[in-house]
Design a protein around this motif. Structure first.
Motif, PDB file in Angstrom:
ATOM      1  N   VAL A  28       0.893  -1.244   0.153  1.00  0.00           N
ATOM      2  CA  VAL A  28       0.364  -0.290   0.398  1.00  0.00           C
ATOM      3  C   VAL A  28       0.676   1.084  -0.320  1.00  0.00           C
ATOM      4  CG1 VAL A  28      -1.943  -0.923   1.339  1.00  0.00           C
ATOM      5  CG2 VAL A  28       0.052   0.294   2.591  1.00  0.00           C
ATOM      6  N   GLY A  29      -0.093   2.466  -0.470  1.00  0.00           N
ATOM      7  CA  GLY A  29       0.842   3.633  -0.429  1.00  0.00           C
ATOM      8  C   GLY A  29       1.355   3.979   1.202  1.00  0.00           C
ATOM      9  N   ASN A  30       0.732   4.127   1.941  1.00  0.00           N
ATOM     10  CA  ASN A  30       0.665   4.975   2.946  1.00  0.00           C
ATOM     11  C   ASN A  30       0.375   3.751   4.609  1.00  0.00           C
ATOM     12  OD1 ASN A  30       0.565   6.162   5.425  1.00  0.00           O
ATOM     13  ND2 ASN A  30       0.109   8.155   4.203  1.00  0.00           N
ATOM     14  N   ALA A  31       1.164   2.754   4.876  1.00  0.00           N
ATOM     15  CA  ALA A  31       0.499   1.100   5.484  1.00  0.00           C
ATOM     16  C   ALA A  31       0.425   1.683   6.606  1.00  0.00           C
ATOM     17  CB  ALA A  31       1.812   0.853   6.405  1.00  0.00           C
ATOM     18  N   PRO A  82      11.391  -2.620  -4.871  1.00  0.00           N
ATOM     19  CA  PRO A  82      10.280  -3.250  -6.283  1.00  0.00           C
ATOM     20  C   PRO A  82       8.691  -2.948  -5.455  1.00  0.00           C
ATOM     21  CG  PRO A  82      11.912  -4.735  -5.078  1.00  0.00           C
ATOM     22  CD  PRO A  82      12.199  -3.355  -4.604  1.00  0.00           C
ATOM     23  N   ILE A  83       8.630  -2.362  -4.017  1.00  0.00           N
ATOM     24  CA  ILE A  83       7.728  -2.273  -3.846  1.00  0.00           C
ATOM     25  C   ILE A  83       6.512  -1.020  -4.282  1.00  0.00           C
ATOM     26  CG2 ILE A  83       5.878  -2.625  -1.336  1.00  0.00           C
ATOM     27  CD1 ILE A  83       8.499  -3.599   0.370  1.00  0.00           C
ATOM     28  N   ALA A  84       7.829  -0.314  -4.144  1.00  0.00           N
ATOM     29  CA  ALA A  84       7.628   1.207  -4.926  1.00  0.00           C
ATOM     30  C   ALA A  84       7.101   1.130  -5.911  1.00  0.00           C
ATOM     31  CB  ALA A  84       8.346   1.960  -4.914  1.00  0.00           C
ATOM     32  N   ASP A  85       7.676  -0.477  -6.860  1.00  0.00           N
ATOM     33  CA  ASP A  85       7.295  -0.480  -8.339  1.00  0.00           C
ATOM     34  C   ASP A  85       6.070  -1.106  -8.789  1.00  0.00           C
ATOM     35  OD1 ASP A  85      10.011   0.250  -8.602  1.00  0.00           O
ATOM     36  OD2 ASP A  85      10.683  -1.476  -9.069  1.00  0.00           O
ATOM     37  N   HIS A  86       5.718  -1.816  -7.170  1.00  0.00           N
ATOM     38  CA  HIS A  86       4.558  -2.793  -7.103  1.00  0.00           C
ATOM     39  C   HIS A  86       3.749  -1.783  -7.321  1.00  0.00           C
ATOM     40  CE1 HIS A  86       1.393  -5.455  -6.078  1.00  0.00           C
ATOM     41  NE2 HIS A  86       1.930  -6.954  -6.448  1.00  0.00           N
ATOM     42  N   ILE A  87       3.666  -0.824  -5.935  1.00  0.00           N
ATOM     43  CA  ILE A  87       2.408   0.281  -5.815  1.00  0.00           C
ATOM     44  C   ILE A  87       1.941   0.749  -7.220  1.00  0.00           C
ATOM     45  CG2 ILE A  87       1.857   1.822  -4.871  1.00  0.00           C
ATOM     46  CD1 ILE A  87       3.397   0.525  -2.480  1.00  0.00           C
ATOM     47  N   GLY A  93      -2.480  -2.908  -3.668  1.00  0.00           N
ATOM     48  CA  GLY A  93      -3.729  -4.525  -3.287  1.00  0.00           C
ATOM     49  C   GLY A  93      -2.686  -5.668  -2.523  1.00  0.00           C
ATOM     50  N   VAL A  94      -3.263  -7.165  -3.672  1.00  0.00           N
ATOM     51  CA  VAL A  94      -2.935  -8.179  -2.576  1.00  0.00           C
ATOM     52  C   VAL A  94      -1.334  -8.213  -2.864  1.00  0.00           C
ATOM     53  CG1 VAL A  94      -3.002 -10.089  -1.642  1.00  0.00           C
ATOM     54  CG2 VAL A  94      -5.093  -8.799  -1.639  1.00  0.00           C
TER      55      VAL A  94
END
Ligand code: FE2
Length: 374
Positions: A28-31, A82-87, A93-94
């Motif tokens: 998520v963008g802001n956990a 890679p988490i930033a790329d995913h978002i 998302g899941v």
């Protein structure tokens, strides 16, 4: 097409014994804010935290729990990640459907030797509370399955996390555990992913719905439900089908920018109480027209609940050979029309609400139309 496949009488060893869903991890963008939202709106409790203070330099994770339902909310701390790329690609998302196993090393070996693509080789994490072994394989889109072995661990969540204590502890809304997680896959990709779950993970196809079962005047989809041996883990897989207009699965694929988890269905033992509380806390559900309730009891027969509260809340009812179920679907949980939740109370039924598909998809189409995406 929709007759449940009966249990095979041949005793076969389950090469991937699963003890259920361990947790679901969202990128998520802001956990920090997401954790507050899920706690406030859905009634989760703070459980654990990992971040720079616990030695994790590039990301932050909040773990929240309600009964047997555990969510991990993760956000990257820097762009080059890679988490930033995913978002960037998918929005919130899941990312991970984590499955609890007795032996994560065996789970990895058994699945990768059958064609599963490695995401994480068996890795042992240790602290003074013991050890957790994690391994993982890729599934559809950028989604992964992690296998979590925690029999030698008695800490709060897993090594790398510390207990998250707070004075803010909203009451539970009665959510119990993950009933099923649905994946949306691309055109003609349902059967390849059914085969993946059969071959790589030893799942069985327990129900199938074709486009005649799941179509409205405008749009259609096809779906097959995959279940592991003991039935603790169920993954329906949807693909779009041709209709006059764009199907809800296509809208998802457009906005998620690929395949991914469409909805997480969460069990409750009292859907009227749970949904009353969720609505009070601001969660919005799909609107079901009053006409649905004029005929529903003719279709499903006698139920224990009064109809009026179900109608007031928009709860749907369906019956199969073994009993009935009550279910309701939230609107998307983020601005993109992607992930949503289902709340489900099973009263004997083991199916997924086929009798509600038409009413449900018409409700979804009204939302899609309002977004200009039908
Ligand atoms: Fe569902």
């Amino acid at each position: 097409m929709n007759t449940p496949v009966t249990e095979s009488t041949t005793i076969q060893t389950d090469f991937l014994p699963l003890q259920g869903t361990d947790y679901v991890e969202f990128y998520v963008g802001n956990a920090k804010q997401a954790a507050h939202f899920y706690k406030t709106a859905f009634g989760f409790q703070s459980l654990a935290y990992a971040g720079p203070e616990t030695g994790m330099k590039d990301k932050v994770s909040y773990v929240i729990r309600q009964n047997k339902l555990t969510f991990v909310l993760t956000t990257p701390l820097r762009t080059d990640n890679p988490i930033a790329d995913h978002i960037y690609k998918h929005g919130d998302g899941v990312k991970v459907i984590a499955l609890k196993v007795e032996d994560a090393t065996s789970a990895f070996e058994e699945t990768t030797k059958r064609g599963g693509k490695s995401y994480m080789v068996p890795t042992t994490l240790k602290d003074d509370k013991g050890e957790v072994v994690i391994s993982g394989i890729h599934t559809y889109g950028d989604t992964v399955h992690l296998f979590i072995e925690r029999r030698n661990y008695n800490g709060v969540f897993m090594p790398g996390f510390r207990e998250w204590k707070t004075n803010y502890n909203p009451t539970s809304t009665g959510l119990l555990y993950v009933d099923h997680c649905v994946g949306n896959v691309g055109w003609n990709q349902m059967n390849p992913w059914v085969k993946f779950y059969e071959d790589v993970m030893g799942f069985r196809n327990i129900l199938s719905f074709d486009d005649k079962d799941i179509s409205t005047e405008y749009s259609a989809l096809m779906s097959k439900v995959m279940s592991n041996g003991n039935g603790y883990v169920k993954f329906p897989i949807n693909e779009p089908a041709e209709g006059k207009k764009k199907s809800q699965v296509e809208e998802y694929l457009d906005f998620y920018n690929g395949e991914g988890v469409q909805h997480v269905a969460i069990a409750t033992a009292d859907i009227v109480a749970t949904v009353t509380e969720l609505q009070k806390r601001g969660i919005e559900f799909l609107n079901i027209p009053p006409s649905y309730y004029e005929t529903v009891l003719d279709r499903v027969g006698k139920i224990d609940e009064d109809l009026q509260p179900l109608q007031d809340l928009g709860i749907l009812i369906d019956r199969d050979d073994e009993g009935y179920l009550l279910q309701i679907f939230s609107k998307p949980l983020e601005d993109r029309p992607t992930l949503f939740f289902e709340i489900i109370q099973r009263k004997g039924a083991k199916s997924f609400g086929k009798g509600n598909f038409k009413a449900l998809f018409e409700a979804l189409e009204r939302e899609q139309e309002a977004r200009g995406n039908l």
